[in-house]
Design an enzyme around this catalytic site. Structure first.
Site, PDB file in Angstrom:
ATOM      1  N   ASP A 144      -4.350 -17.300   4.546  1.00  0.00           N
ATOM      2  CA  ASP A 144      -5.410 -18.070   3.877  1.00  0.00           C
ATOM      3  C   ASP A 144      -6.114 -18.996   4.865  1.00  0.00           C
ATOM      4  O   ASP A 144      -7.342 -19.141   4.844  1.00  0.00           O
ATOM      5  CB  ASP A 144      -4.886 -18.832   2.658  1.00  0.00           C
ATOM      6  N   LYS A 180       1.554 -13.979   5.642  1.00  0.00           N
ATOM      7  CA  LYS A 180       1.846 -14.971   4.593  1.00  0.00           C
ATOM      8  C   LYS A 180       3.345 -15.250   4.602  1.00  0.00           C
ATOM      9  O   LYS A 180       4.018 -15.238   3.553  1.00  0.00           O
ATOM     10  CB  LYS A 180       1.416 -14.419   3.223  1.00  0.00           C
ATOM     11  N   TYR A 229       0.803  -1.224   0.000  1.00  0.00           N
ATOM     12  CA  TYR A 229       0.000   0.000   0.000  1.00  0.00           C
ATOM     13  C   TYR A 229       0.834   1.270   0.000  1.00  0.00           C
ATOM     14  O   TYR A 229       0.294   2.362  -0.123  1.00  0.00           O
ATOM     15  CB  TYR A 229      -0.891   0.041   1.252  1.00  0.00           C
ATOM     16  N   ASP A 250      -6.902  -5.390   4.867  1.00  0.00           N
ATOM     17  CA  ASP A 250      -7.957  -4.864   4.009  1.00  0.00           C
ATOM     18  C   ASP A 250      -8.980  -5.969   3.714  1.00  0.00           C
ATOM     19  O   ASP A 250     -10.186  -5.801   3.903  1.00  0.00           O
ATOM     20  CB  ASP A 250      -7.298  -4.373   2.708  1.00  0.00           C
TER      21      ASP A 250
END
Ligand code: NAI
Length: 399
Positions: free
Chosen positions: A259, A219, A149, A283
């Site tokens: 995930d 992640k 971002y 987000d």
């Protein structure tokens, strides 16, 4: 009018007639902002009589500001937020083809508001796509200033993208860009400092609010140094600064791969309480959880710097141009953001009285059309009529 003062540790000295700058916002902002103010004023008056008061100070931003002043974000607005340390804003149109990529991002970066705080809970009566929405009770700490971002990216085919590709291949020995000639490139900075201040804020929040755990969502299995760094620095910080709390069991810090978290949050939401995560993960996660609890129309948000005490509270949805001007917008997101603002300045009684009024009113099936149409026996009210109903409910509370 009186401004908040901040102490060196970021704590606030709040005057009884506190000045709160506000941006009305574009589109439905013109409807939900007065509704929010009416409800907040009713709560403050009910809880403190004439002893405390919010002095609203309108500041400009967004399309209206551009049309009248030729700029989407006047310096005077940033200065008012800095001087007053807090503020609240309705949704803003993202300029298309303008100089500012996103006004919200510019505000967050301009004031270094490094935490995007998104509490998600369900209100009885609100329809949800899951069987047990009451099990969703999480507070998300989304890092606000780093990650992909940061806006460091170059479009495909530009000289910058080609130069960056040459740097990667010739100087860094990178051979894994699959289609180098037609690639756009983005850079994902994630720092130890940025990760530490976010995880520190999340741990303190969990302890202050009696919440059992902080989950670091990442992640790191794939992006080992950025997302993996976030996880490692987070654990290290917790062990360094919250050793007693970890040992005594007052605080648990755990982690989950993003995930898997998205699956688990649907299947076993009760396992998670405070969630700390990087910008992009945050987000996606915030909006998914908001949908589980009844939709983005009721999810509040805040952007906070816990070191300076600066904070801006905001509706999390957009300007809803399709329903603007019809008095049907749901003001709950902005009203719950005002609840967060009142909690932030320590006016807990007023915050609690709004939450209680919302619980009562929604449980009675009274809501704006977006929620009412999915309720068993819902009564659809316009934006202002719904705010009136909340104010009435606050007025009948015993203090
Ligand atoms: P949006 O959130 O404005 O609308 C998406 C859908 O949700 C629409 O069907 C809308 O009617 C509905 N909706 C949104 N808020 C609602 C409310 N309070 N009550 C009832 N229904 C509501 O998203 P969209 O259309 O993608 O964006 C419109 C503009 O808003 C764009 O310029 C976008 O950049 C901006 N935006 C601003 C945000 C902010 O200021 N925080 C956040 C998201 C978008």
């Amino acid at each position: 009018m009186a401004n908040i003062e901040t102490h060196r540790d970021g704590s606030l000295k709040v005057p009884d007639n506190v000045t709160v700058p506000f941006v009305t916002g574009d589109g439905v902002g013109k409807e939900i902002t007065p509704a929010m103010q009416r409800v907040a004023d009713a709560a403050v008056s009910r809880c403190y009589g004439t002893a405390r008061r919010i002095e609203w100070l309108e500041v400009a931003a967004g399309q209206q500001s551009f049309d009248t002043q030729g700029t989407y974000l006047p310096e005077a607005t940033l200065q008012a937020f800095r001087d007053c340390h807090i503020g609240i804003k309705g949704p803003l149109t993202t300029p298309v083809g303008g100089g500012i990529r996103s006004l919200n991002v510019a505000l967050r970066q301009g004031l270094d508001l490094y935490v995007c705080l998104r509490p998600v809970r369900w209100f009885r009566g609100v329809a949800s796509p899951v069987v047990h929405p009451e099990k969703v009770d999480m507070v998300i700490f989304r890092e606000n200033t780093e990650d992909i971002y940061a806006g460091i990216e170059w479009a495909e085919g530009t000289p910058e993208a080609q130069r960056f590709r040459r740097f990667l291949t010739q100087e860094m020995g990178v051979e894994r860009v699959r289609f180098p000639e037609t690639s756009a490139f983005g850079v994902k900075p994630v720092s130890r400092e940025g990760s530490e201040r976010l995880v520190r804020a999340a741990c303190r929040y969990a302890l202050d609010h009696g919440r059992p755990s902080v989950t670091l969502v990442h992640k790191g299995n794939i992006m080992k140094y950025t997302e993996g760094g976030f996880k490692r620095w987070g654990y290290e910080l917790a062990e360094r600064e919250f050793a007693d709390e970890l040992r005594s069991g007052r605080l648990t810090v755990k982690d989950c791969i993003a995930d898997a978290f998205l699956q688990n949050a649907l299947l076993r939401p009760e396992d998670y309480s405070v969630v700390a995560t990087l910008n992009l993960n945050g987000d996606y996660i915030s909006d998914m959880l908001a949908a589980q609890a009844g939709g983005i129309g009721i999810a509040p948000g805040a952007n906070i710097n816990y070191a300076t005490g600066n904070a801006i509270f905001e509706a999390t949805h957009g300007t809803a141009p399709d329903i603007a001007g019809t008095d049907t917008a749901n003001p709950c997101s902005l009203i719950l953001s005002a609840v967060m603002l009142l909690e932030h300045i320590g006016w807990q009684e007023a915050a609690a009285s709004i939450t209680k009024a919302l619980e009562t009113t929604l449980a009675r099936g009274m809501a704006t059309p977006d929620l009412a149409r999915f309720m068993d026996r819902g009564t659809a009210l316009g934006t202002q009529a719904f705010a009136d109903e909340l104010a009435k409910s606050i007025g009948t509370q015993i203090t």
